[in-house]
Design an enzyme around this catalytic site. Structure first.
Site, PDB file in Angstrom:
ATOM      1  CE  LYS A   1      27.987  87.135  44.626  1.00  0.00           C
ATOM      2  NZ  LYS A   1      28.453  85.763  44.593  1.00  0.00           N
TER       3      LYS A   1
ATOM      4  CB  CYS B   1      27.428  84.959  39.164  1.00  0.00           C
ATOM      5  SG  CYS B   1      26.326  83.764  39.905  1.00  0.00           S
TER       6      CYS B   1
HETATM    7  N1  SAJ Z   1      35.386  81.250  32.200  1.00  0.00           N
HETATM    8  C1  SAJ Z   1      36.335  81.547  31.218  1.00  0.00           C
HETATM    9  N2  SAJ Z   1      37.655  81.449  31.545  1.00  0.00           N
HETATM   10  C2  SAJ Z   1      38.063  81.036  32.778  1.00  0.00           C
HETATM   11  C3  SAJ Z   1      37.101  80.735  33.766  1.00  0.00           C
HETATM   12  C4  SAJ Z   1      35.768  80.857  33.451  1.00  0.00           C
HETATM   13  O1  SAJ Z   1      36.000  81.922  30.091  1.00  0.00           O
HETATM   14  O2  SAJ Z   1      39.273  80.940  32.976  1.00  0.00           O
HETATM   15  C5  SAJ Z   1      33.957  81.358  31.886  1.00  0.00           C
HETATM   16  C6  SAJ Z   1      33.212  80.039  32.100  1.00  0.00           C
HETATM   17  O3  SAJ Z   1      33.322  79.205  30.973  1.00  0.00           O
HETATM   18  C7  SAJ Z   1      31.797  80.532  32.350  1.00  0.00           C
HETATM   19  C8  SAJ Z   1      32.001  81.870  33.063  1.00  0.00           C
HETATM   20  O4  SAJ Z   1      33.351  82.235  32.831  1.00  0.00           O
HETATM   21  O5  SAJ Z   1      31.119  80.758  31.123  1.00  0.00           O
HETATM   22  C9  SAJ Z   1      31.752  81.846  34.550  1.00  0.00           C
HETATM   23  O6  SAJ Z   1      32.279  80.668  35.141  1.00  0.00           O
HETATM   24  P1  SAJ Z   1      33.028  80.660  36.554  1.00  0.00           P
HETATM   25  O7  SAJ Z   1      33.413  79.261  36.857  1.00  0.00           O
HETATM   26  O8  SAJ Z   1      34.115  81.657  36.540  1.00  0.00           O
HETATM   27  O9  SAJ Z   1      31.968  81.243  37.575  1.00  0.00           O
HETATM   28  P2  SAJ Z   1      30.466  80.880  38.042  1.00  0.00           P
HETATM   29  O10 SAJ Z   1      29.537  81.879  37.419  1.00  0.00           O
HETATM   30  O11 SAJ Z   1      30.137  79.450  37.846  1.00  0.00           O
HETATM   31  O12 SAJ Z   1      30.572  81.173  39.622  1.00  0.00           O
HETATM   32  C10 SAJ Z   1      31.037  82.453  40.052  1.00  0.00           C
HETATM   33  C11 SAJ Z   1      32.102  82.211  41.146  1.00  0.00           C
HETATM   34  N3  SAJ Z   1      32.837  83.454  41.386  1.00  0.00           N
HETATM   35  C12 SAJ Z   1      34.198  83.463  41.465  1.00  0.00           C
HETATM   36  O13 SAJ Z   1      34.888  82.503  41.306  1.00  0.00           O
HETATM   37  C13 SAJ Z   1      34.805  84.785  41.811  1.00  0.00           C
HETATM   38  C14 SAJ Z   1      31.429  81.736  42.418  1.00  0.00           C
HETATM   39  O14 SAJ Z   1      32.351  81.619  43.479  1.00  0.00           O
HETATM   40  C15 SAJ Z   1      30.304  82.701  42.817  1.00  0.00           C
HETATM   41  O15 SAJ Z   1      29.656  82.300  44.010  1.00  0.00           O
HETATM   42  C16 SAJ Z   1      29.288  82.677  41.701  1.00  0.00           C
HETATM   43  O16 SAJ Z   1      29.943  83.206  40.536  1.00  0.00           O
HETATM   44  C17 SAJ Z   1      28.101  83.519  42.120  1.00  0.00           C
HETATM   45  O17 SAJ Z   1      27.054  82.932  42.472  1.00  0.00           O
HETATM   46  O18 SAJ Z   1      28.210  84.751  42.194  1.00  0.00           O
END
Ligand code: SAJ
Length: 410
Positions: free
Chosen positions: A199, A253
Site C-alpha cells: 500500500k 495519502c
Molecule cells: N500530482 C502532481 N503531478 C501529477 C499527479 C499528481 O503534482 O502528475 C499531485 C496532485 O495535484 C495532488 C497529489 O499529487 O496534489 C496527489 O494526487 P494523486 O491524484 O496522485 O493521488 P490521490 O492522493 O488523490 O490518490 C492516491 C492514489 N494513489 C496512486 O495513484 C498510486 C490512489 O489510488 C490511492 O488510493 C490514494 O492515493 C490513497 O488513498 O492512498
C-alpha cells in the site's frame, strides 16, 4: 465498519448492497446525524446512490456505538504527526471498542493505511492484552488496504485489483470472501507486512515520480527549456512515464505514506525522504516565482485559482494552495482565492469577479475543468495587469496571447 469516511462509507455501502448486514460506526455525531437522515456527508460520484440503496433497504444502519459482529473492519484516519510519524490513536480507539465485543472466530480487518507491522504488533497485540484472544488461533486478523482514487472511489472500489494480507491463510481467505462480494477484479493474498508495505509503496512510487518531475522543472529552468515539452517527448518512449510537475503534492495519502515506510527503520539519506523534501518545497518555489513576477508593482493583488489538493474535487486537505498562501502572507500582498468547489478551506474564498478585480496576477494552482469555461475576455477586463502564472500547463498559450496576457508557466 468503524469509520465512515472516504473509505469506510463506500465500502460499508457496497457490503450492505451485496448481502451483508452492516453497522456503520463513527465517533463524529454530525456524521451519524446526517447519515441517519439519509444524507451523505462526502462529495463523491455515485456514493449517495449506493448509500441510499443500502439505507432504504435497511441493510445498513449507523450508530456511535459498536455491537457484536462477525467481522470488524477498521477504516479510520491515520494522519501524519508533526514528527513525521503515524498518528495511530484512532486505530487504538477502534481496538479498544472491538475488544469489548469480539468473540471467538470473528474476523478483524485493518483497512487504514499504516506503517508495516501495525496489524500484528498493534491490533493483534492490543486485542490479546485486552481479551486474551490470540490472532490466528482464537480469531482471524487481516490487512486489506484500499487503493481507490478520490473522484473515482466507487468505480475503483469495484474494479481495482486488491491485495489482502493475513496473519495466516485462513484469515486472508476469509477476508477475501468478504471483499469478493463486490470486487469484480482479482484479489491476491499475502502476509500482513507485505500487504502493509505494498500500500505504501504504491503511493511512494507516485511521490518519487512527481519529485523527479519537479526536480526536472528546476533543472529545465536553469537551461531555459520548457519542462512540459521535455516530459511530453520523453514520455513518447515506450517505457518512460514521467508524471507532471506542479505546485506541490497534496491530499491525505501521497504526502503521508512515504514517511510510514521509513517509520520503523533507521536507514538514512533515502530517495524516499529526498523526494518528500523536493515535493514539500514546491510551494516555496511557486511563491518565489509569484514574488518575482509581481516584483515591481505597488499595492499588489494576486488571484489564486484552486484551493483543493487536485483537480475536480473539493477536498482541501494538505492542499499546496495553503502552503503557498502561508509563504505569500509573509509579504504585503492582497490575496484572493477562487474555488467554487472547495470544501472546508482554511482561508476565505472569493467569488470570481471579486478575486480578479484589479488583480496584477492570476495564478492557476488547480486545473479544475470548470475553470476552462471562464471567459478570458472577462478576466482581461477585470485585471489591472494581465499576467497569468500557470502551474499546471492548463491554458492554451496561443489563446492567451491573442487575449493580450503575459503568460508564465511552471
Ligand atoms: N500530482 C502532481 N503531478 C501529477 C499527479 C499528481 O503534482 O502528475 C499531485 C496532485 O495535484 C495532488 C497529489 O499529487 O496534489 C496527489 O494526487 P494523486 O491524484 O496522485 O493521488 P490521490 O492522493 O488523490 O490518490 C492516491 C492514489 N494513489 C496512486 O495513484 C498510486 C490512489 O489510488 C490511492 O488510493 C490514494 O492515493 C490513497 O488513498 O492512498
Amino acid at each position: 465498519m468503524i469509520g465512515l469516511g472516504y473509505i469506510g462509507l463506500p465500502t460499508a455501502s457496497m457490503l450492505a448492497n451485496n448481502g451483508y448486514d452492516v453497522l456503520g460506526v463513527d465517533v463524529n455525531e454530525e456524521v451519524i446525524k446526517k447519515l441517519s437522515s439519509g444524507d451523505v456527508h462526502i462529495e463523491e460520484p455515485d456514493l449517495e446512490g449506493i448509500f441510499l440503496n443500502a439505507f432504504n433497504s435497511k441493510k445498513i444502519k449507523v450508530s456511535k456505538e459498536l455491537e457484536k459482529s462477525d467481522v470488524f473492519i477498521i477504516a479510520v484516519p491515520t494522519p501524519l504527526r508533526d514528527d513525521n510519524k503515524a498518528e495511530l490513536k484512532n486505530v487504538v480507539s477502534a481496538i479498544v471498542e472491538i475488544s469489548k465485543y469480539i468473540e471467538k472466530n470473528n474476523l478483524v480487518i485493518l483497512e487504514s493505511t499504516s506503517p508495516p507491522g501495525t496489524t500484528e504488533n498493534l491490533v493483534g497485540k492490543m486485542i490479546c492484552e485486552n481479551t486474551g484472544y490470540v490472532a490466528g488461533r482464537d480469531y482471524m486478523l487481516a490487512f486489506c488496504p484500499e487503493r481507490v482514487l478520490p473522484g473515482k472511489i466507487v468505480y475503483e472500489l469495484i474494479n481495482n485489483k486488491r491485495i489482502i494480507g493475513g496473519i495466516n491463510k485462513v484469515s486472508a481467505e476469509r477476508a477475501r470472501d468478504i471483499y469478493s462480494s463486490f470486487v469484480r477484479s482479482e484479489i491476491f493474498l499475502t502476509d500482513l507486512k507485505t500487504a502493509e508495505l505494498v500500500k505504501l509503496v504504491e503511493n511512494t512510487y507516485r511521490d518519487i515520480n512527481i519529485a523527479f518531475s519537479n526536480e526536472l522543472t528546476l533543472i529545465s529552468q536553469d537551461y531555459g527549456i520548457d519542462i512540459w515539452e521535455v516530459i511530453k517527448f520523453a514520455n513518447m518512449h515506450p517505457r518512460v512515464n514521467i508524471l507532471n510537475p506542479g505546485p506541490g503534492v497534496g491530499g491525505h495519502c501521497i504526502p503521508i505514506d512515504p514517511w510510514f515506510i521509513l517509520e520503523n527503520i533507521s536507514r538514512k539519506d533515502t530517495l524516499i525522504e529526498k523526494s518528500r523534501k523536493i515535493n514539500n518545497n514546491m510551494p516555496v518555489v511557486i511563491a518565489d516565482k509569484i514574488k518575482r513576477i509581481i516584483g515591481s508593482y505597488k499595492d499588489t493583488k494576486v488571484a489564486l485559482f484552486g484551493a483543493s489538493y487536485k483537480e475536480d474535487i473539493g477536498d482541501t486537505r494538505e492542499s499546496p494552495t495553503v502552503a503557498i498562501i502561508k509563504e505569500l502572507k509573509k509579504e504585503k500582498i492582497d490575496l484572493r482565492v477562487y474555488d467554487p468547489i472547495a470544501d472546508n478551506f482554511k482561508y476565505e474564498l472569493s467569488e470570481l469577479e471579486a478575486s480578479l478585480k484589479d488583480a496584477d496576477l492570476l495564478v492557476l494552482l488547480v486545473g479544475h475543468r470548470l475553470f476552462k469555461n471562464i471567459d478570458l475576455g472577462l478576466i482581461a477586463d477585470l485585471m489591472r495587469h494581465k499576467n497569468i502564472f500557470d502551474t499546471r500547463n492548463f491554458f492554451d498559450l496561443s489563446v492567451l496571447q491573442i487575449a493580450g496576457f503575459n503568460y508564465y508557466k511552471i
